[in-house]
Design a protein around this motif. Structure first.
Motif, PDB file in Angstrom:
ATOM      1  N   PRO A   8       3.166  -3.068   8.634  1.00 40.17           N
ATOM      2  CA  PRO A   8       3.893  -2.956   7.461  1.00 40.17           C
ATOM      3  C   PRO A   8       3.014  -2.512   6.208  1.00 40.17           C
ATOM      4  O   PRO A   8       1.904  -3.346   6.012  1.00 40.17           O
ATOM      5  CB  PRO A   8       4.313  -4.400   6.857  1.00 40.17           C
ATOM      6  N   GLU A   9       3.457  -1.508   5.550  1.00 39.65           N
ATOM      7  CA  GLU A   9       2.691  -1.017   4.256  1.00 39.65           C
ATOM      8  C   GLU A   9       3.045  -1.623   2.993  1.00 39.65           C
ATOM      9  O   GLU A   9       2.388  -1.780   2.251  1.00 39.65           O
ATOM     10  CB  GLU A   9       2.654   0.442   4.279  1.00 39.65           C
ATOM     11  N   SER A  10       4.384  -1.845   3.097  1.00 38.48           N
ATOM     12  CA  SER A  10       4.764  -2.320   1.738  1.00 38.48           C
ATOM     13  C   SER A  10       6.286  -3.107   2.137  1.00 38.48           C
ATOM     14  O   SER A  10       6.869  -2.756   3.221  1.00 38.48           O
ATOM     15  CB  SER A  10       5.226  -1.196   0.749  1.00 38.48           C
ATOM     16  N   SER A  11       6.566  -4.208   1.562  1.00 41.78           N
ATOM     17  CA  SER A  11       7.822  -4.877   1.585  1.00 41.78           C
ATOM     18  C   SER A  11       8.505  -5.268   0.594  1.00 41.78           C
ATOM     19  O   SER A  11       7.842  -5.638  -0.804  1.00 41.78           O
ATOM     20  CB  SER A  11       7.510  -6.076   2.488  1.00 41.78           C
ATOM     21  N   TRP A  12       9.792  -5.158   0.255  1.00 42.67           N
ATOM     22  CA  TRP A  12      10.224  -5.604  -1.220  1.00 42.67           C
ATOM     23  C   TRP A  12      11.940  -5.826  -0.845  1.00 42.67           C
ATOM     24  O   TRP A  12      12.345  -5.641  -0.086  1.00 42.67           O
ATOM     25  CB  TRP A  12      10.318  -4.414  -2.156  1.00 42.67           C
ATOM     26  N   VAL A  13      12.308  -6.509  -1.889  1.00 43.10           N
ATOM     27  CA  VAL A  13      13.786  -7.038  -2.031  1.00 43.10           C
ATOM     28  C   VAL A  13      14.596  -5.873  -2.858  1.00 43.10           C
ATOM     29  O   VAL A  13      14.295  -5.533  -3.969  1.00 43.10           O
ATOM     30  CB  VAL A  13      14.034  -8.288  -2.527  1.00 43.10           C
ATOM     31  N   ASP A  63      26.321 -11.440  -0.416  1.00 44.94           N
ATOM     32  CA  ASP A  63      25.961 -12.587  -1.037  1.00 44.94           C
ATOM     33  C   ASP A  63      24.363 -13.059  -0.454  1.00 44.94           C
ATOM     34  O   ASP A  63      23.843 -13.938  -0.843  1.00 44.94           O
ATOM     35  CB  ASP A  63      26.786 -13.986  -0.418  1.00 44.94           C
ATOM     36  N   HIS A  64      23.649 -12.051   0.091  1.00 43.43           N
ATOM     37  CA  HIS A  64      22.592 -11.700   0.325  1.00 43.43           C
ATOM     38  C   HIS A  64      21.898 -10.612  -0.145  1.00 43.43           C
ATOM     39  O   HIS A  64      22.604  -9.617  -0.324  1.00 43.43           O
ATOM     40  CB  HIS A  64      22.066 -11.657   1.973  1.00 43.43           C
ATOM     41  N   LEU A  65      20.737 -10.991  -0.728  1.00 42.53           N
ATOM     42  CA  LEU A  65      19.915  -9.553  -1.178  1.00 42.53           C
ATOM     43  C   LEU A  65      19.476  -8.625  -0.058  1.00 42.53           C
ATOM     44  O   LEU A  65      18.948  -9.139   1.022  1.00 42.53           O
ATOM     45  CB  LEU A  65      18.902  -9.764  -2.257  1.00 42.53           C
ATOM     46  N   PRO A  66      19.621  -7.302  -0.061  1.00 35.76           N
ATOM     47  CA  PRO A  66      18.893  -6.777   0.885  1.00 35.76           C
ATOM     48  C   PRO A  66      17.445  -6.602   0.911  1.00 35.76           C
ATOM     49  O   PRO A  66      16.646  -6.750  -0.189  1.00 35.76           O
ATOM     50  CB  PRO A  66      19.538  -5.151   0.687  1.00 35.76           C
ATOM     51  N   VAL A  67      16.801  -6.346   2.117  1.00 33.83           N
ATOM     52  CA  VAL A  67      15.210  -6.294   2.168  1.00 33.83           C
ATOM     53  C   VAL A  67      15.069  -4.881   2.713  1.00 33.83           C
ATOM     54  O   VAL A  67      15.636  -4.391   3.375  1.00 33.83           O
ATOM     55  CB  VAL A  67      14.572  -7.591   2.848  1.00 33.83           C
ATOM     56  N   ALA A  68      13.658  -4.446   2.436  1.00 34.49           N
ATOM     57  CA  ALA A  68      13.065  -3.153   3.062  1.00 34.49           C
ATOM     58  C   ALA A  68      11.689  -3.298   3.121  1.00 34.49           C
ATOM     59  O   ALA A  68      10.999  -4.131   2.518  1.00 34.49           O
ATOM     60  CB  ALA A  68      13.567  -1.776   2.097  1.00 34.49           C
ATOM     61  N   ALA A  69      11.084  -2.551   4.052  1.00 32.40           N
ATOM     62  CA  ALA A  69       9.875  -2.443   4.463  1.00 32.40           C
ATOM     63  C   ALA A  69       9.487  -1.119   4.575  1.00 32.40           C
ATOM     64  O   ALA A  69      10.263  -0.451   5.622  1.00 32.40           O
ATOM     65  CB  ALA A  69       9.471  -3.491   5.233  1.00 32.40           C
ATOM     66  N   GLY A  70       8.183  -0.670   4.418  1.00 26.44           N
ATOM     67  CA  GLY A  70       7.810   0.524   4.898  1.00 26.44           C
ATOM     68  C   GLY A  70       6.790   0.291   6.057  1.00 26.44           C
ATOM     69  O   GLY A  70       5.780  -0.423   5.716  1.00 26.44           O
ATOM     70  N   ILE A  71       6.788   0.977   7.171  1.00 28.00           N
ATOM     71  CA  ILE A  71       5.956   0.545   8.395  1.00 28.00           C
ATOM     72  C   ILE A  71       5.242   1.811   8.669  1.00 28.00           C
ATOM     73  O   ILE A  71       5.683   2.971   8.556  1.00 28.00           O
ATOM     74  CB  ILE A  71       6.705  -0.079   9.569  1.00 28.00           C
ATOM     75  N   SER A  72       3.881   1.709   9.358  1.00 26.50           N
ATOM     76  CA  SER A  72       3.143   2.631   9.828  1.00 26.50           C
ATOM     77  C   SER A  72       2.867   2.491  11.232  1.00 26.50           C
ATOM     78  O   SER A  72       2.464   1.296  11.554  1.00 26.50           O
ATOM     79  CB  SER A  72       1.879   2.976   8.966  1.00 26.50           C
ATOM     80  N   ARG A 125       0.836  -1.153  -0.053  1.00 26.83           N
ATOM     81  CA  ARG A 125      -0.049  -0.050  -0.112  1.00 26.83           C
ATOM     82  C   ARG A 125       0.863   1.225  -0.168  1.00 26.83           C
ATOM     83  O   ARG A 125       1.947   1.153   0.477  1.00 26.83           O
ATOM     84  CB  ARG A 125      -0.908  -0.040   1.349  1.00 26.83           C
ATOM     85  N   PRO A 126       0.576   2.264  -0.593  1.00 27.93           N
ATOM     86  CA  PRO A 126       1.132   3.664  -0.572  1.00 27.93           C
ATOM     87  C   PRO A 126       1.342   4.064   0.611  1.00 27.93           C
ATOM     88  O   PRO A 126       0.395   4.277   1.366  1.00 27.93           O
ATOM     89  CB  PRO A 126       0.571   4.412  -1.669  1.00 27.93           C
ATOM     90  N   GLY A 127       2.633   4.940   0.851  1.00 32.40           N
ATOM     91  CA  GLY A 127       2.648   5.649   1.887  1.00 32.40           C
ATOM     92  C   GLY A 127       3.133   4.776   3.431  1.00 32.40           C
ATOM     93  O   GLY A 127       2.808   3.508   3.267  1.00 32.40           O
ATOM     94  N   SER A 128       4.295   5.537   4.218  1.00 33.53           N
ATOM     95  CA  SER A 128       4.592   4.833   5.473  1.00 33.53           C
ATOM     96  C   SER A 128       5.082   5.734   6.243  1.00 33.53           C
ATOM     97  O   SER A 128       5.407   6.916   5.870  1.00 33.53           O
ATOM     98  CB  SER A 128       5.503   3.603   4.993  1.00 33.53           C
ATOM     99  N   ASP A 129       5.274   5.605   7.754  1.00 32.57           N
ATOM    100  CA  ASP A 129       5.785   6.513   8.558  1.00 32.57           C
ATOM    101  C   ASP A 129       7.219   6.427   8.625  1.00 32.57           C
ATOM    102  O   ASP A 129       8.106   7.312   8.886  1.00 32.57           O
ATOM    103  CB  ASP A 129       5.235   6.196   9.907  1.00 32.57           C
ATOM    104  N   LEU A 130       7.802   5.286   8.166  1.00 35.49           N
ATOM    105  CA  LEU A 130       9.256   4.871   8.351  1.00 35.49           C
ATOM    106  C   LEU A 130       9.559   3.663   7.490  1.00 35.49           C
ATOM    107  O   LEU A 130       8.784   2.695   7.218  1.00 35.49           O
ATOM    108  CB  LEU A 130       9.655   4.658   9.932  1.00 35.49           C
TER     109      LEU A 130
END
Length: 370
Positions: free
Chosen positions: A348-353, A360-369, A121-126
């Motif tokens: 969590p509003e969004s999560s992606w790689v 040797d690992h891919l980074p991961v990220a997430a937007g949380i509200s 979902r669009p938007g997040s606090d952090l």
């Protein structure tokens, strides 16, 4: 011109008719003796049922030799057997095999169907991010620049070495004025940090736990194939800190649980990882904070029973707001998601790689509200 006598022509027609009649009888017998569509492909039907039972009852598989954890680590990939069995069932025209495939198909969709769509979902606090940067990373500066370009507000790095930590601190200093490093894990933040401390996750290297330094060179026990860096990283691998946000304090845990290994004598060796997961779950359960985020390389998927103490109180950002399976390891051709972002008390509003940055690992990220 030679003429066939009438009697010979009569016998020829009679013989031909009799042969045709007998051939028809034999063909009819063969058709009637063939198994019907419900009796064809018994082996395919049995294989489909076994696959369905494995998906249904995977939690009941013994974990002796780590078998249960190994199956659960690669559980999504068992779905590949479904189209293979379906092709076989259609080729054999086996109605029983097609019907039997309903069980594994339904179970796989029950467990993993929700991951096939985009739930972000669009938007997040952090925005938070994490990567195992690889102790053998030949270009830590490039990795740091790539991670800073993600725009994450909070960035967790694990598998740090004393040699590379200074490089990360230097490159990330401008974008992240606040940071802490505890042993081999660190957190960089655009927001102030406080109440930082290491977390004892009881890393256990099995037969190496009580080995004297002088003996490490000669006897690795079942860890005979362990890279030297694994011995170098056998100290503080988790931390807890508090991030001061505009919406209130956020407790962040960063962890790098012990490695797992396939070994001829010990099977799927998960002792260190499992003890760490239990200790980490207990620490988070005892934490009075209302809002908690866990970032780290947990060396396991959240389908693995070893993480029940964590997943019972936190949920995965990727499962709740991701797009796809979010596989992270190995970076060149990821097949499992062992780098995790888990939350409690925030959404969590969004999560992606993120794209590869040299580790040797891919980074991961997430937007949380909140």
């Amino acid at each position: 011109m030679r003429h066939t006598p009438p009697s010979a022509r009569t016998r020829s027609r009679r013989d031909t008719g009799a042969g045709t009649w007998r051939g028809g009888i034999r063909r009819a017998i063969r058709v009637c003796s063939r198994p019907g569509p419900w009796k064809r492909g018994p082996v395919l039907a049995a294989a489909a049922l076994l696959l369905g039972l494995l998906l249904l009852l995977h939690a009941q598989i013994t974990d002796r030799g780590g078998l249960g954890s190994l199956v659960e680590t690669f559980l999504p990939w068992f779905g590949l057997f479904i189209p293979v069995l379906l092709i076989g069932a259609l080729w054999r025209r086996s109605a029983s095999a097609v019907a039997a495939l309903l069980l594994p198909a339904v179970m796989w969709l029950h467990f993993f169907g929700g991951l096939l769509g985009d739930k972000s979902r669009p938007g997040s606090d952090l925005t938070v991010a994490e990567q195992n940067v690889n102790a053998d990373n030949p270009d830590p500066a490039g990795t740091a620049r790539g991670l800073a370009a993600s725009g994450a507000d909070v960035l967790a790095l694990v598998e740090l070495t004393p040699e590379a930590t200074g490089t990360y601190e230097k490159v990330l200093a401008k974008a992240y004025p606040y940071h802490t490093v505890q042993g081999t894990v660190g957190l960089w933040s655009k927001l102030p940090l406080s109440d930082t401390r290491p977390v004892d996750i009881k890393t256990d290297y099995g037969p190496l736990a009580d080995t004297k330094p002088v003996d490490i060179k000669t006897d690795y026990g079942p860890l005979a194939d362990t890279k030297p860096v694994d011995i170098k990283l056998a100290y503080a691998r988790a931390l807890r800190t508090t991030v001061a946000t505009d919406r209130g304090p956020l407790t962040v845990y960063v962890a790098h649980l012990g490695s797992v290994r396939l070994m001829p004598r010990n099977g799927y060796w998960t002792v260190s990882r499992d003890r760490g997961a239990q200790a980490l779950g207990e620490a988070i359960a005892a934490d009075p904070s209302k809002r908690v985020v866990l970032l780290g390389d947990l060396n396991g998927t959240m389908d693995d029973r070893a993480f029940a103490g964590i997943t019972s109180q936190m949920h995965s950002a990727q499962d709740a707001a991701g797009n796809g399976f979010g596989f992270t390891w190995p970076a060149r051709f990821p097949v499992v998601r062992i780098d995790q972002i888990l939350v409690r008390g925030v959404e969590p509003e969004s999560s992606w790689v993120l794209p590869a940055t040299g580790g040797d690992h891919l980074p991961v990220a997430a937007g949380i509200s909140w």
